[in-house]
Design an enzyme around this catalytic site. Sequence first.
Site, mmCIF file in Angstrom:
data_model
loop_
_atom_site.group_PDB
_atom_site.id
_atom_site.type_symbol
_atom_site.label_atom_id
_atom_site.label_comp_id
_atom_site.label_asym_id
_atom_site.label_seq_id
_atom_site.Cartn_x
_atom_site.Cartn_y
_atom_site.Cartn_z
ATOM 1 N N GLU A 108 0.844 -1.197 0.000
ATOM 2 C CA GLU A 108 0.000 0.000 0.000
ATOM 3 C C GLU A 108 0.879 1.247 0.000
ATOM 4 O OE1 GLU A 108 -2.567 1.598 -0.759
ATOM 5 O OE2 GLU A 108 -4.077 1.044 0.724
ATOM 6 N N ASP A 109 0.375 2.320 -0.563
ATOM 7 C CA ASP A 109 1.141 3.567 -0.539
ATOM 8 C C ASP A 109 1.055 4.242 0.818
ATOM 9 O OD1 ASP A 109 -1.539 4.290 -0.874
ATOM 10 O OD2 ASP A 109 -1.145 5.811 -2.390
ATOM 11 N N ASP A 169 -3.856 5.453 6.252
ATOM 12 C CA ASP A 169 -4.312 6.683 6.875
ATOM 13 C C ASP A 169 -5.283 6.332 8.004
ATOM 14 O OD1 ASP A 169 -5.536 9.203 7.361
ATOM 15 O OD2 ASP A 169 -5.185 9.833 5.313
ATOM 16 N N ASP A 227 -0.883 11.004 -5.298
ATOM 17 C CA ASP A 227 -1.340 12.096 -6.140
ATOM 18 C C ASP A 227 -2.187 13.121 -5.399
ATOM 19 O OD1 ASP A 227 -4.572 11.577 -7.256
ATOM 20 O OD2 ASP A 227 -3.608 10.137 -5.931
#
Length: 179
Positions: free
Chosen positions: A102-103, A106, A162
């Site tokens: 996963e980036d 959160d 992004d």
Amino acid sequence: MSIVKIKDKTFETSISEEEIKQRVKELAQQLSKDMEGKTPLLLAVLNGSFIFAADLMREMTIPCEISFVKMSSYQGTASTGTVREVMGIDEDISGRTIVIVEDIVDSGRTMKRMIETLSTHNPASIHVCSLFVKPERLVVDVDVEYAAFSIPNDFIVGYGLDYDQQGRNLKEIYTIIEG
């Protein structure tokens, strides 16, 4: 430090390309050591983790495979709080060692939902590897075994992440400074 403008927001460098490369290499080494003798399936969460997943896989020293899944809960700079599965997994993962790549973790909602969904397919184990974790934002309990960076609750772009589909191509991580 460099400054970039993406659409209506301004960002400044917060993590260098060299720091990212070093941490990705360290994570790959740890994964390779911990999963010696297995052939893990890296399950990269699109779109944000594609660069991280590619670099991570290239640094691994054990046989591994990759597949992609697309799940989303973001719109603009904020999480919607609703997890939508956009494109599911089409492989047999029964008995497999899965590493979700996963980036950013959160709130943890997306990861929790993904682990629950994957668990119904009887994998041998599920591990979470994330480029970033925002500990102060977690609202669900998620074990991110492999995390490159623990960051504050700032909005970031670059290295696959992004802002409104732009900025993914940046080689460094940039933090919002005005917007």
